[in-house]
Enzyme design. Sequence first.
Site, mmCIF file in Angstrom:
data_model
loop_
_atom_site.group_PDB
_atom_site.id
_atom_site.type_symbol
_atom_site.label_atom_id
_atom_site.label_comp_id
_atom_site.label_asym_id
_atom_site.label_seq_id
_atom_site.Cartn_x
_atom_site.Cartn_y
_atom_site.Cartn_z
ATOM 1 N NE ARG A 25 32.264 -9.621 37.264
ATOM 2 C CZ ARG A 25 30.981 -9.547 36.454
ATOM 3 N NH1 ARG A 25 31.600 -10.592 35.438
ATOM 4 N NH2 ARG A 25 30.069 -8.702 36.837
ATOM 5 C CG ASP A 75 30.334 -1.700 35.707
ATOM 6 O OD1 ASP A 75 29.393 -1.071 34.735
ATOM 7 O OD2 ASP A 75 30.215 -2.604 35.693
ATOM 8 N N GLY A 134 23.967 -9.140 29.952
ATOM 9 C CA GLY A 134 22.505 -9.177 29.811
ATOM 10 C C GLY A 134 22.317 -9.408 28.075
ATOM 11 C CG ASN A 148 32.039 -6.078 34.409
ATOM 12 O OD1 ASN A 148 31.253 -5.460 35.187
ATOM 13 N ND2 ASN A 148 31.660 -6.768 33.617
ATOM 14 C CB ALA A 163 84.121 27.047 45.587
HETATM 15 C C1 UD1 Z 1 24.627 -5.650 33.908
HETATM 16 C C2 UD1 Z 1 23.075 -6.354 33.405
HETATM 17 C C3 UD1 Z 1 23.374 -6.765 32.250
HETATM 18 C C4 UD1 Z 1 24.131 -5.392 31.300
HETATM 19 C C5 UD1 Z 1 25.975 -4.451 31.829
HETATM 20 C C6 UD1 Z 1 25.821 -4.022 31.147
HETATM 21 C C7 UD1 Z 1 21.782 -6.766 36.134
HETATM 22 C C8 UD1 Z 1 21.636 -7.222 36.695
HETATM 23 N N1 UD1 Z 1 23.156 -6.884 34.524
HETATM 24 O O1 UD1 Z 1 25.163 -5.971 34.505
HETATM 25 O O2 UD1 Z 1 22.281 -7.371 32.049
HETATM 26 O O3 UD1 Z 1 23.960 -6.239 30.308
HETATM 27 O O4 UD1 Z 1 25.545 -4.615 33.470
HETATM 28 O O5 UD1 Z 1 27.065 -3.048 31.638
HETATM 29 O O6 UD1 Z 1 21.626 -5.693 35.798
HETATM 30 N N2 UD1 Z 1 25.356 -2.475 41.466
HETATM 31 C C9 UD1 Z 1 25.009 -1.910 42.340
HETATM 32 N N3 UD1 Z 1 24.213 -2.716 43.492
HETATM 33 C C10 UD1 Z 1 24.028 -4.221 43.380
HETATM 34 C C11 UD1 Z 1 25.118 -4.685 42.409
HETATM 35 C C12 UD1 Z 1 25.456 -4.234 41.855
HETATM 36 O O7 UD1 Z 1 25.331 -0.700 42.604
HETATM 37 O O8 UD1 Z 1 23.543 -4.728 44.391
HETATM 38 C C13 UD1 Z 1 26.409 -1.292 40.313
HETATM 39 C C14 UD1 Z 1 27.404 -2.196 40.091
HETATM 40 O O9 UD1 Z 1 28.316 -1.352 41.153
HETATM 41 C C15 UD1 Z 1 27.697 -1.415 38.737
HETATM 42 C C16 UD1 Z 1 26.185 -1.800 38.166
HETATM 43 O O10 UD1 Z 1 25.577 -2.123 39.017
HETATM 44 O O11 UD1 Z 1 28.264 0.172 39.012
HETATM 45 C C17 UD1 Z 1 26.401 -2.810 37.277
HETATM 46 O O12 UD1 Z 1 26.486 -4.118 38.371
HETATM 47 P P1 UD1 Z 1 27.193 -6.002 37.771
HETATM 48 O O13 UD1 Z 1 27.570 -5.994 38.800
HETATM 49 O O14 UD1 Z 1 28.471 -4.874 37.090
HETATM 50 O O15 UD1 Z 1 26.332 -6.029 36.694
HETATM 51 P P2 UD1 Z 1 26.504 -6.876 35.352
HETATM 52 O O16 UD1 Z 1 26.928 -7.816 35.526
HETATM 53 O O17 UD1 Z 1 27.760 -6.143 34.726
HETATM 54 CA CA CA Z 2 29.166 -4.774 34.944
#
Ligand code: UD1
Ligand code: CA
Length: 464
Positions: free
Chosen positions: A15, A104, A141, A228, A424
């Site tokens: 995003r 994040d 979540g 995000n 100068a």
């Molecule tokens: C996630 C949570 C959600 C919570 C929110 C809080 C999950 C499925 N959902 O959602 O319940 O409310 O965070 O901010 O966990 N990342 C990895 N590898 C991956 C995917 C993500 O390292 O394969 C890392 C991302 O870089 C990030 C963090 O995990 O730092 C969260 O991932 P993101 O995709 O932002 O999850 P949300 O949709 O925000």
């Molecule tokens: Ca997130």
Amino acid sequence: MSTHVLILAAGKGTRMKSARPKVLHHVAGAPMIDYVLATAAALGAATRTVVVGHGGDQLQAALAAQAGLRFVPQEPQLGTAHAVVQAAPLFAGLRGTLVLLSGDVPLLSVETLRALLARHEETGAAATVLTAVVDNPSGYGRIVRAGDEVLRIVEHRDASEAEREIREVNSGVYAFDLEPLFPALGQVASNNAQQEYYLPDLVAIYRRAGRRVSALATGRAEEILGINTRAELAAMSERVWQARRAALMASGVTLEDPATTYVDAGVTVGPDSVIRPGVSLQGRTTIGARAVIHSGVRIVDSALADDVTVLDHCVVVGARLADGSSIGPFAHLRPGSEICAGAKVGNFVELKKTRLGAGSKANHLAYLGDATIGEKVNIGAGTITCNYDGVSKNRTVIEDGVFIGSDTQLIAPVTIGAGAYVAAGSSITNDVPAGALGIARGRQENKEGWATLKKMQQKAEKKQ
Ligand code: UD1
Ligand code: CA
């Protein structure tokens, strides 16, 4: 038993629509992951590990200076549970607590993290989730409870209408008992809206296995905000800037227009200093008491003592300014510039690796590079130290009390002795002894009547 920190930072950050890893985007002047790393360091955990994936090389290079940080690759990125699984080999056979942080979620404080750990230990849970009740839960979540018990966490995209009404959300921060963690993660499936392995699914898995899941709902909801999108990034930065502005004002600094004053985390400003609109103070900058920093100024990694004046539109990087010195408007101090007490740098003057001694002045249009300038020296308008001969950089030494006339080139290496004058318009290639006059320019010749004669000739030609 020890505590370990694992930070998830492998996601694409779709995003953000960026080629740069999301966690390297800046929140109020520093990469968002720096905030998370600082909190992790403050916790004093036995180990700190970052899961890297999308833009992993870039991220690892950016974090290379962080002592003791370990990296685990996640390739491809199949979700937050999959990310944690990648770290399994590092924790094989270890007992203790794994604190899981999200790269994040930058505002989380170590106090809140300690409260989460306390709750985790008190309840002897297999997992403890940090939650908060927020006004706008969209995207997070949702925590599905039965009374005190957390039943499961449902992602926004997978939630029913009724579940979307829940305002208690998952922060993405957890404490896990290491022992059952990795075997249980093996049971996480990817049959959801995103076809990803969701870490929050562990809650329901643990409950089915009869293990205890607890939660800490923090009252400091702003701490769990995740980033995000670029809009969330800007909003988060604004929050942090505002807090810093408030702290500065509370400590006795006047901000004429707080909304356009941008101060990095490590910056200090002394009391009764005044900061006019549109100023950025960055990096490890320190400013003493009673400074006046005028509009449009950027100061980076510099030390300003007391009673310093920076007039409008100066750029100051890696410089030192002593008590009562003054620069600008439109001055450029590059790394290694030192302005001694009471010295003055005026408009359109650039300095690099140059010391301007106490009480000396370079008031107009000059380039002073690789120079050591003594006390009470006057540098005339248009003076240039020719410090570069195309191969190497050479030094110019100007001793105390020297007067350099306007439009002088000092071709380094060269020394102007104490009290000397340079006429100068000179191109000085040889040293000028102390007390001497150095003059190096074409001699003036006046041709008497030349212009008058020319005009007469022109008139005569027209008449013909
Ligand atoms: C996630 C949570 C959600 C919570 C929110 C809080 C999950 C499925 N959902 O959602 O319940 O409310 O965070 O901010 O966990 N990342 C990895 N590898 C991956 C995917 C993500 O390292 O394969 C890392 C991302 O870089 C990030 C963090 O995990 O730092 C969260 O991932 P993101 O995709 O932002 O999850 P949300 O949709 O925000
Ligand atoms: Ca997130």
